[in-house]
Design an enzyme around this catalytic site. Structure first.
Site, PDB file in Angstrom:
ATOM      1  N   GLY A 183     -28.935 -58.981  54.184  1.00 16.07           N
ATOM      2  CA  GLY A 183     -29.007 -58.671  55.601  1.00 16.07           C
ATOM      3  C   GLY A 183     -30.438 -58.794  56.101  1.00 16.07           C
ATOM      4  N   GLU A 184     -30.771 -57.982  57.087  1.00 18.32           N
ATOM      5  CA  GLU A 184     -32.103 -57.949  57.704  1.00 18.32           C
ATOM      6  C   GLU A 184     -32.423 -59.211  58.514  1.00 18.32           C
ATOM      7  OE1 GLU A 184     -35.205 -57.157  54.850  1.00 18.32           O
ATOM      8  OE2 GLU A 184     -34.114 -55.465  53.958  1.00 18.32           O
TER       9      GLU A 184
END
Length: 354
Positions: free
Chosen positions: A319-320
Site C-alpha cells: 500500500g502507501e
C-alpha cells in the site's frame, strides 16, 4: 458534483502515426506505446488545432502523490494482525520520512502529501493536511461505516486538495493509503460492486493467518447482508462499507479527472476506490492509469472486471501508493520516446514493417 470532460480522440490518428514512424518495428515498445497514447491524448485535450498539435510536446508536470490515512472500526473485529494505533504510527513515519513511500518519492521525483482523513490518534505536524471526517469508522459488519454526509464532506475535501495542486501546475497525480483494516473494507466494496462471493475478494492483506482470512470473509459476508439495501447507490455503498481514506481517494480521482489530470491508480484499495469513482461517473475511467497488480488475492479479479492492464507485476502488498510511485519512470519513458525518439525519416533509416 464532478463535471468530468469526456476525453476526445481528436488527434488520435496523429498520435498513432507519430509513434508508428519512430525507428522501431510497429508495436515494439508494447505497453509503453499504449501509455504514450493515453498520456498524449489526455494532455492534448485543450490543444486548439492540428497545426498546434504538431508542435505540442506533452510532459508530466509536478507529479504529486497523496497518501490518505483513516482508521477502520472493523479492525477490532479480528480482521488484522495490527491494532488501529499502527495507522497513526505510520502517519508519523511518513512525516519523518522513514516509510517506503518517502524513499520512492524522493528517488523518483514525486512530491508527497499526507492527509489525515480520520485517524484515531491525530499526528500534529504542519505537513499533515487535516481532512478529518471523524476519528474512526464504525465496524462495517455491525453498522454503517459512516453517514452519507461524511462521504460528501470527504469528496469536498478531496476536491479542494486536487484543485490546489492543479492550479499549482500539477498534471499527474497518484494516491496511496494507510489504514489498518482497509483491505477488509476494499474487499467488501469489491464484493458488492462485482456481485462476487466474499471468499473471492478477501485476501491476506498485511500477511494475516488463514484463521484471520476466514474471519475477514465472515465479516464481509455479514456486512453485505446487513447493508444489502444500500449497495445499489455508490454514495450509500461507500457510507456503508468504505473508509474515510477510501472516500477521499474516490473523490480525489473524480476531482483530478475534472481538472484533466492523469491519475495513477495504486493497488487493491485504490482500485476499489476507482471502481466506486467509475460507478459514480464513468467518464473518469479514461483518466486512470493502473500502476500494478498487487499480491492481494482479489486485485487481479478487480482489474479484469475493469478491463484494464496494469503496468507492473511486482507482487507488492504494502500500500502507501508504492506501486503508483514506481510507475513514474515508465510514464516518463513513454512521453520521452514520443517526444524525442527519431523517426525513420529523421534518422535516414529504412522503415521496418512487421
Amino acid at each position: 458534483m464532478f463535471n468530468i470532460p469526456t476525453v476526445t480522440n481528436q488527434f488520435g490518428h496523429l498520435i498513432i502515426d507519430k509513434i508508428n514512424q519512430k525507428t522501431k518495428p510497429l508495436g515494439a515498445l508494447g505497453q509503453l506505446e499504449q501509455c504514450a497514447i493515453q498520456l498524449v491524448t489526455l494532455f492534448s485535450q485543450k490543444v486548439a488545432s492540428e497545426d498546434a498539435f504538431k508542435t505540442f510536446a506533452p510532459a508530466i508536470n509536478k507529479p504529486t502523490l497523496l497518501v490518505f490515512a483513516g482508521d477502520h472500526g472493523v479492525a477490532a473485529q479480528g480482521v488484522s494482525i495490527a491494532p488501529n494505533d499502527v495507522t497513526s504510527q505510520m502517519v508519523a513515519n511518513f512525516v519523518s520520512g522513514g516509510a517506503a513511500i518517502n524513499v520512492f518519492c524522493q528517488q523518483l521525483g514525486w512530491q508527497l502529501e499526507v492527509i489525515d482523513c480520520g485517524i484515531l490518534h491525530p499526528v500534529t505536524a504542519p505537513s499533515v493536511h487535516n481532512c478529518r471526517l471523524g476519528s474512526i469508522t464504525k465496524p462495517l459488519n455491525t453498522d454503517m461505516a459512516m453517514n452519507t454526509a461524511q462521504v460528501q464532506q470527504g469528496f469536498n475535501n478531496a476536491k479542494q486538495l486536487v484543485q490546489q495542486l492543479s492550479h499549482s501546475g500539477c498534471n499527474t497525480i497518484a494516491f496511496g493509503e494507510m489504514g489498518i483494516g482497509n483491505t477488509t473494507s476494499a474487499a467488501a466494496i469489491m464484493a458488492a460492486m462485482l456481485n462476487l462471493p466474499a471468499q473471492q475478494c478477501v485476501g491476506k492483506g498485511t500477511g494475516v493467518s488463514d484463521d484471520i482470512v476466514t474471519r475477514k470473509i465472515t465479516v464481509v459476508e455479514q456486512a453485505l447482508v446487513l447493508h444489502q439495501l444500500h449497495l445499489a447507490d455508490p454514495i450509500s455503498l461507500l457510507a456503508a462499507l468504505g473508509g474515510f481514506e477510501i472516500v477521499h481517494i474516490t473523490g480525489a480521482m473524480l476531482a483530478a479527472a475534472e481538472q484533466g489530470m492523469a491519475v495513477v491508480v495504486d493497488g487493491f484499495i485504490c482500485s476499489a476506490a476507482a471502481m466506486a469513482a467509475i460507478n459514480i461517473n464513468p467518464a473518469v475511467k479514461d483518466y486512470l492509469i493502473f500502476a500494478h497488480c498487487s499480491n492481494e488475492q482479489g486485485h487481479r479479479l478487480m482489474l479484469n472486471a475493469l478491463d484494464v492492464k496494469p503496468l507492473l507485476q511486482l507482487d507488492l502488498r504494502l500500500g502507501e501508493g508504492t506501486g503508483a510511485a514506481l510507475s513514474l519512470p515508465l510514464l516518463q519513458a513513454a512521453l520521452g520516446f514520443y517526444n524525442q525518439m527519431a523517426s525513420f525519416a529523421d534518422a535516414g533509416v529504412k522503415q521496418v514493417v512487421s
